[in-house]
Design a protein around this motif. Structure first.
Motif, PDB file in Angstrom:
ATOM      1  N   THR A 111       0.855  -1.180   0.000  1.00 26.22           N
ATOM      2  CA  THR A 111       0.000   0.000   0.000  1.00 26.22           C
ATOM      3  C   THR A 111       0.898   1.239   0.000  1.00 26.22           C
ATOM      4  OG1 THR A 111      -0.066   0.205   2.404  1.00 26.22           O
ATOM      5  CG2 THR A 111      -1.707  -1.248   1.374  1.00 26.22           C
ATOM      6  N   PRO A 112       0.383   2.386  -0.415  1.00 21.38           N
ATOM      7  CA  PRO A 112       1.206   3.599  -0.402  1.00 21.38           C
ATOM      8  C   PRO A 112       1.806   3.914   0.966  1.00 21.38           C
ATOM      9  CG  PRO A 112      -0.757   3.963  -1.715  1.00 21.38           C
ATOM     10  CD  PRO A 112      -0.925   2.618  -1.063  1.00 21.38           C
ATOM     11  N   VAL A 113       1.037   3.707   2.023  1.00 23.58           N
ATOM     12  CA  VAL A 113       1.549   3.982   3.368  1.00 23.58           C
ATOM     13  C   VAL A 113       2.686   3.028   3.715  1.00 23.58           C
ATOM     14  CG1 VAL A 113       1.001   3.895   5.833  1.00 23.58           C
ATOM     15  CG2 VAL A 113      -0.558   5.016   4.241  1.00 23.58           C
ATOM     16  N   ALA A 119       4.584   1.304   1.680  1.00 23.39           N
ATOM     17  CA  ALA A 119       5.732   1.550   0.806  1.00 23.39           C
ATOM     18  C   ALA A 119       6.537   2.741   1.295  1.00 23.39           C
ATOM     19  CB  ALA A 119       5.261   1.782  -0.627  1.00 23.39           C
ATOM     20  N   ALA A 120       5.845   3.832   1.638  1.00 21.26           N
ATOM     21  CA  ALA A 120       6.541   5.033   2.114  1.00 21.26           C
ATOM     22  C   ALA A 120       7.267   4.763   3.420  1.00 21.26           C
ATOM     23  CB  ALA A 120       5.548   6.181   2.279  1.00 21.26           C
ATOM     24  N   ASN A 121       6.648   3.980   4.302  1.00 18.10           N
ATOM     25  CA  ASN A 121       7.294   3.663   5.576  1.00 18.10           C
ATOM     26  C   ASN A 121       8.524   2.790   5.387  1.00 18.10           C
ATOM     27  OD1 ASN A 121       5.447   5.125   7.086  1.00 18.10           O
ATOM     28  ND2 ASN A 121       4.141   3.363   7.521  1.00 18.10           N
ATOM     29  N   LEU A 122       8.450   1.850   4.461  1.00 20.55           N
ATOM     30  CA  LEU A 122       9.607   0.994   4.195  1.00 20.55           C
ATOM     31  C   LEU A 122      10.766   1.818   3.645  1.00 20.55           C
ATOM     32  CD1 LEU A 122      11.043  -1.708   3.931  1.00 20.55           C
ATOM     33  CD2 LEU A 122       9.907  -2.020   1.712  1.00 20.55           C
ATOM     34  N   VAL A 123      10.486   2.687   2.693  1.00 20.18           N
ATOM     35  CA  VAL A 123      11.537   3.544   2.132  1.00 20.18           C
ATOM     36  C   VAL A 123      12.149   4.411   3.232  1.00 20.18           C
ATOM     37  CG1 VAL A 123      11.982   5.510   0.601  1.00 20.18           C
ATOM     38  CG2 VAL A 123      10.637   3.560  -0.222  1.00 20.18           C
ATOM     39  N   ALA A 124      11.312   4.980   4.089  1.00 19.40           N
ATOM     40  CA  ALA A 124      11.816   5.831   5.170  1.00 19.40           C
ATOM     41  C   ALA A 124      12.707   5.043   6.120  1.00 19.40           C
ATOM     42  CB  ALA A 124      10.641   6.441   5.933  1.00 19.40           C
ATOM     43  N   ALA A 125      12.306   3.801   6.445  1.00 25.11           N
ATOM     44  CA  ALA A 125      13.088   2.985   7.370  1.00 25.11           C
ATOM     45  C   ALA A 125      14.452   2.634   6.790  1.00 25.11           C
ATOM     46  CB  ALA A 125      12.312   1.710   7.716  1.00 25.11           C
ATOM     47  N   VAL A 126      14.479   2.232   5.524  1.00 24.62           N
ATOM     48  CA  VAL A 126      15.750   1.860   4.878  1.00 24.62           C
ATOM     49  C   VAL A 126      16.648   3.079   4.735  1.00 24.62           C
ATOM     50  CG1 VAL A 126      16.783   1.006   2.740  1.00 24.62           C
ATOM     51  CG2 VAL A 126      14.769  -0.138   3.703  1.00 24.62           C
ATOM     52  N   ASP A 127      16.060   4.210   4.347  1.00 28.44           N
ATOM     53  CA  ASP A 127      16.849   5.422   4.173  1.00 28.44           C
ATOM     54  C   ASP A 127      17.452   5.869   5.498  1.00 28.44           C
ATOM     55  OD1 ASP A 127      17.790   7.662   2.578  1.00 28.44           O
ATOM     56  OD2 ASP A 127      16.307   8.880   3.648  1.00 28.44           O
ATOM     57  N   VAL A 144       3.789  -9.832   7.218  1.00 28.10           N
ATOM     58  CA  VAL A 144       2.604  -8.976   7.295  1.00 28.10           C
ATOM     59  C   VAL A 144       3.034  -7.678   7.945  1.00 28.10           C
ATOM     60  CG1 VAL A 144       0.255  -8.719   8.181  1.00 28.10           C
ATOM     61  CG2 VAL A 144       1.123 -10.977   7.537  1.00 28.10           C
ATOM     62  N   PRO A 145       3.285  -6.623   7.159  1.00 27.96           N
ATOM     63  CA  PRO A 145       3.768  -5.367   7.733  1.00 27.96           C
ATOM     64  C   PRO A 145       2.713  -4.665   8.571  1.00 27.96           C
ATOM     65  CG  PRO A 145       3.224  -5.063   5.416  1.00 27.96           C
ATOM     66  CD  PRO A 145       3.101  -6.547   5.689  1.00 27.96           C
ATOM     67  N   ASP A 146       3.196  -3.947   9.574  1.00 22.34           N
ATOM     68  CA  ASP A 146       2.309  -3.147  10.410  1.00 22.34           C
ATOM     69  C   ASP A 146       2.072  -1.826   9.709  1.00 22.34           C
ATOM     70  OD1 ASP A 146       2.573  -1.733  13.786  1.00 22.34           O
ATOM     71  OD2 ASP A 146       0.945  -1.725  12.328  1.00 22.34           O
ATOM     72  N   GLU A 147       0.843  -1.595   9.272  1.00 19.01           N
ATOM     73  CA  GLU A 147       0.528  -0.379   8.531  1.00 19.01           C
ATOM     74  C   GLU A 147      -0.171   0.644   9.427  1.00 19.01           C
ATOM     75  OE1 GLU A 147      -1.442  -1.173   4.826  1.00 19.01           O
ATOM     76  OE2 GLU A 147      -0.371  -3.061   4.562  1.00 19.01           O
ATOM     77  N   GLY A 148      -0.062   0.438  10.722  1.00 16.03           N
ATOM     78  CA  GLY A 148      -0.764   1.339  11.619  1.00 16.03           C
ATOM     79  C   GLY A 148      -0.112   2.695  11.770  1.00 16.03           C
ATOM     80  N   VAL A 149       1.153   2.853  11.323  1.00 17.40           N
ATOM     81  CA  VAL A 149       1.857   4.129  11.417  1.00 17.40           C
ATOM     82  C   VAL A 149       1.643   4.900  10.147  1.00 17.40           C
ATOM     83  CG1 VAL A 149       4.045   5.261  11.800  1.00 17.40           C
ATOM     84  CG2 VAL A 149       3.566   3.098  12.935  1.00 17.40           C
ATOM     85  N   SER A 150       1.067   6.051  10.231  1.00 16.58           N
ATOM     86  CA  SER A 150       0.768   6.837   9.042  1.00 16.58           C
ATOM     87  C   SER A 150       1.980   7.616   8.632  1.00 16.58           C
ATOM     88  CB  SER A 150      -0.392   7.788   9.301  1.00 16.58           C
ATOM     89  OG  SER A 150      -0.048   8.709  10.321  1.00 16.58           O
ATOM     90  N   THR A 151       2.037   8.033   7.336  1.00 17.37           N
ATOM     91  CA  THR A 151       3.132   8.861   6.841  1.00 17.37           C
ATOM     92  C   THR A 151       2.837  10.318   7.076  1.00 17.37           C
ATOM     93  OG1 THR A 151       2.094   8.835   4.673  1.00 17.37           O
ATOM     94  CG2 THR A 151       3.796   7.223   5.089  1.00 17.37           C
TER      95      THR A 151
END
Length: 214
Positions: free
Chosen positions: A154-156, A158-166, A207-214
């Motif tokens: 999901t967009p959320v 995906a954005a969280n994964l990119v932020a974590a890796v960066d 199963v990623p936790d998507e509860g944290v919003s961007t």
């Protein structure tokens, strides 16, 4: 008999000398920052470059202009390490390896310059803009690296994964691992490869936790 020099030859010769002197000054700024002379003074730069202080101030509109020119050179010389492409890497681990190698090469060459830019960003709007742009480019690099994975999220997420890796491979993280924990670049590379492989696998294959919003 030597050919007579024309006015154009004279102007071109002066311009060439000025360009060489300007390059020497910028090289000196880099060298001084890398050796911990922060911020480098005009006298420091003059001694290191062999260009007089008066000449430096004729070429640059003050010390901040000189430092900005050094940052511009950095952006030009090391842009290829941020604009990495991953299309030739067949597997996720290959792409992660390329990302890690690019960041290590960038930080090994420019960690002191990046640190200085962040410090100057606190008081100088132009430096803050440059640091912000650099952060955006690094995040874009991660997005390119993980494009196969993020398009499945999901967009959320995906954005969280990119932020974590960066964040995990940011210049500040390199500084903490090298300075606070005494890790070599080779050790940091091993840490990052293992950490990123586990993080991305958990995020995308679990199963990623998507509860944290961007």
């Amino acid at each position: 008999m030597a050919p007579e020099r024309t006015p154009v030859d004279v102007v071109d010769g002066r311009r060439a000398r000025r360009d060489r002197s300007r390059a020497a000054v910028i090289d000196a700024v880099f060298a001084l920052i890398q050796h911990g002379k922060v911020p480098p003074s005009a006298e420091d730069v003059a001694e290191c470059s062999g260009v007089s202080v008066s000449s430096i101030f004729r070429m640059f509109d003050g010390l901040d202009d000189m430092r900005q020119a050094a940052f511009e050179r950095y952006e030009h010389d090391y842009a290829h390490l941020v604009a990495t492409e991953f299309t030739d890497d067949p597997t996720r681990l290959d792409r992660i390896d390329r990302l890690v190698r690019a960041r290590l090469e960038l930080y090994e060459a420019t960690a002191s310059v990046l640190r200085f830019a962040r410090q100057r960003a606190l008081d100088h709007e132009s430096n803050a803009a440059r640091v912000g742009l650099q952060r955006t480019r690094l995040a874009d690099q991660v997005q390119r690296c993980l494009s196969d994975e993020t398009r499945q999220l999901t967009p959320v997420a995906a954005a969280n994964l990119v932020a974590a890796v960066d964040a995990l491979t940011a210049p500040e993280a390199f500084d903490v691992l090298s300075a606070a924990h005494g890790r070599t670049s080779r050790q940091i590379g091993a840490i990052w490869r293992r950490s990123l492989a586990a993080l991305v696998a958990d995020w995308c294959d679990g199963v990623p936790d998507e509860g944290v919003s961007t």
